[in-house]
Motif scaffolding. Sequence first.
Motif, PDB file in Angstrom:
ATOM      1  N   ARG A  13      -9.556 -37.099  35.612  1.00 46.37           N
ATOM      2  CA  ARG A  13      -9.522 -37.183  37.082  1.00 46.37           C
ATOM      3  C   ARG A  13     -10.870 -36.823  37.670  1.00 46.37           C
ATOM      4  O   ARG A  13     -11.718 -36.202  37.011  1.00 46.37           O
ATOM      5  CB  ARG A  13      -8.404 -36.306  37.645  1.00 46.37           C
ATOM      6  N   ALA A  15     -12.076 -34.953  41.314  1.00 46.36           N
ATOM      7  CA  ALA A  15     -11.354 -34.174  42.339  1.00 46.36           C
ATOM      8  C   ALA A  15     -12.296 -33.634  43.411  1.00 46.36           C
ATOM      9  O   ALA A  15     -12.495 -32.423  43.513  1.00 46.36           O
ATOM     10  CB  ALA A  15     -10.597 -33.032  41.657  1.00 46.36           C
ATOM     11  N   PRO A  16     -12.879 -34.494  44.222  1.00 44.61           N
ATOM     12  CA  PRO A  16     -13.827 -34.007  45.229  1.00 44.61           C
ATOM     13  C   PRO A  16     -13.145 -33.315  46.411  1.00 44.61           C
ATOM     14  O   PRO A  16     -11.999 -33.610  46.738  1.00 44.61           O
ATOM     15  CB  PRO A  16     -14.501 -35.294  45.709  1.00 44.61           C
ATOM     16  N   SER A  17     -13.880 -32.393  47.014  1.00 45.63           N
ATOM     17  CA  SER A  17     -13.441 -31.770  48.269  1.00 45.63           C
ATOM     18  C   SER A  17     -14.114 -32.548  49.398  1.00 45.63           C
ATOM     19  O   SER A  17     -15.327 -32.752  49.355  1.00 45.63           O
ATOM     20  CB  SER A  17     -13.903 -30.311  48.330  1.00 45.63           C
ATOM     21  N   GLU A  49      -9.284 -32.831  47.317  1.00 44.88           N
ATOM     22  CA  GLU A  49      -8.966 -31.395  47.442  1.00 44.88           C
ATOM     23  C   GLU A  49      -9.195 -30.963  48.893  1.00 44.88           C
ATOM     24  O   GLU A  49     -10.230 -30.395  49.247  1.00 44.88           O
ATOM     25  CB  GLU A  49      -9.800 -30.604  46.426  1.00 44.88           C
ATOM     26  N   TYR A 203      -8.615 -22.724  45.678  1.00 51.24           N
ATOM     27  CA  TYR A 203      -9.005 -23.790  44.746  1.00 51.24           C
ATOM     28  C   TYR A 203      -8.415 -23.537  43.359  1.00 51.24           C
ATOM     29  O   TYR A 203      -7.876 -24.449  42.722  1.00 51.24           O
ATOM     30  CB  TYR A 203     -10.543 -23.882  44.689  1.00 51.24           C
ATOM     31  N   CYS A 207      -5.902 -26.387  41.991  1.00 43.48           N
ATOM     32  CA  CYS A 207      -6.489 -27.218  40.936  1.00 43.48           C
ATOM     33  C   CYS A 207      -5.688 -27.097  39.638  1.00 43.48           C
ATOM     34  O   CYS A 207      -5.375 -28.096  38.988  1.00 43.48           O
ATOM     35  CB  CYS A 207      -7.944 -26.771  40.724  1.00 43.48           C
ATOM     36  N   ARG A 221     -16.054 -31.841  34.434  1.00 47.93           N
ATOM     37  CA  ARG A 221     -16.603 -31.356  35.704  1.00 47.93           C
ATOM     38  C   ARG A 221     -17.894 -30.605  35.428  1.00 47.93           C
ATOM     39  O   ARG A 221     -18.241 -30.347  34.276  1.00 47.93           O
ATOM     40  CB  ARG A 221     -15.580 -30.489  36.449  1.00 47.93           C
ATOM     41  N   LEU A 225     -18.526 -24.962  37.323  1.00 42.77           N
ATOM     42  CA  LEU A 225     -17.116 -24.577  37.307  1.00 42.77           C
ATOM     43  C   LEU A 225     -16.673 -24.033  35.955  1.00 42.77           C
ATOM     44  O   LEU A 225     -15.481 -23.840  35.719  1.00 42.77           O
ATOM     45  CB  LEU A 225     -16.245 -25.768  37.746  1.00 42.77           C
ATOM     46  N   LYS A 262     -23.834 -30.963  48.547  1.00 45.03           N
ATOM     47  CA  LYS A 262     -23.508 -31.766  49.735  1.00 45.03           C
ATOM     48  C   LYS A 262     -24.268 -31.251  50.941  1.00 45.03           C
ATOM     49  O   LYS A 262     -24.679 -31.992  51.801  1.00 45.03           O
ATOM     50  CB  LYS A 262     -22.020 -31.657  50.037  1.00 45.03           C
TER      51      LYS A 262
END
Length: 300
Positions: A13, A15-17, A49, A203, A207, A221, A225, A262
């Motif tokens: 997967r 899984a961006p916020s 997310e 999170y 998650c 990822r 993390l 970001k």
Amino acid sequence: MTLSPTPLHMVTRFAPSPTGRLHVGHGWSALMAMDMARAAGGAFHLRIEDIDGTRSRPDHVAGIIADLTWLGVAWDGDIVFQSQRLDAYAAALERLRAQGLLYPCFCTRADIQASLTAPHGPEGAVYPGTCRGLSQAERARRIDAGDAHAWRIDMGRAVARVGAVAWTTLPFPPNLDRRHSVAAHPLTHGDVVLARKDAPASYHLSCTLDDAAMGVTHVLRGNDLRGATDIHRLLQALLDLPSPAYVHHPLLIGPDGKRLAKRNGSIALADLRAQGMAADVLALHLRTGRFPIGIGLASA
Ligand code: GLU
């Protein structure tokens, strides 16, 4: 050391916020997760997310979908939105609370900062445990009075409950034949927050629950993390969830030597698209480890 066999059906997967625009590092990570599943004949999912009500924005959700689609990232099934899974998070919190593993924390950020003796863990300041010692009566009184509170896990108790835990890792680039087991060190992170004052789950909790609910077998990822995996592995043990294998990839750094993020104006996929870059060329370059000028792999 026991190694479980490679699953018959791999599920990965991305899984961006939705708290900003995706940069090339996100595109690279998403392509790798998709390619890993496709190479094994498995499935690849997209999860948004979006439980952080203060930072998540619908325009960023739309931007993420547009950027990934442009880059040629194609996911299987429906997009999973964390904002639609709040009941599952609440049920898990209740289960942990019933086991006496959670306590309400009324500390503000300033309270925690002021605690200069707080040790530092892999992810920064470790909560000094101030609210762990409050009596049941005091907790009830403050909750009844409407005092804002988060819910923290009593990490000492949790670790005592499950004992030593380990997670399975694959090297980067992913190599399914080189799985090995890594001891998890959840205690080094202290009593982390599982439900925030301003969000129904942290999170870590959302998650972990979602990876299990989505049948994710391999999590790919960033290295940032890696520490979180200690916590996720502990939660899996407490909640009787399967544990995927983990691949942590290096982060990308920009011309200033700082990691792409970001918030610091890193090259966004949307900018490259606006500049007329061909998506298939960019995807090919990312897949072969060629990054836009000035961008490279961080050494650790
Ligand atoms: N939502 C997280 C982020 O955008 C990633 C979660 C994960 O891959 O476990 O950084």
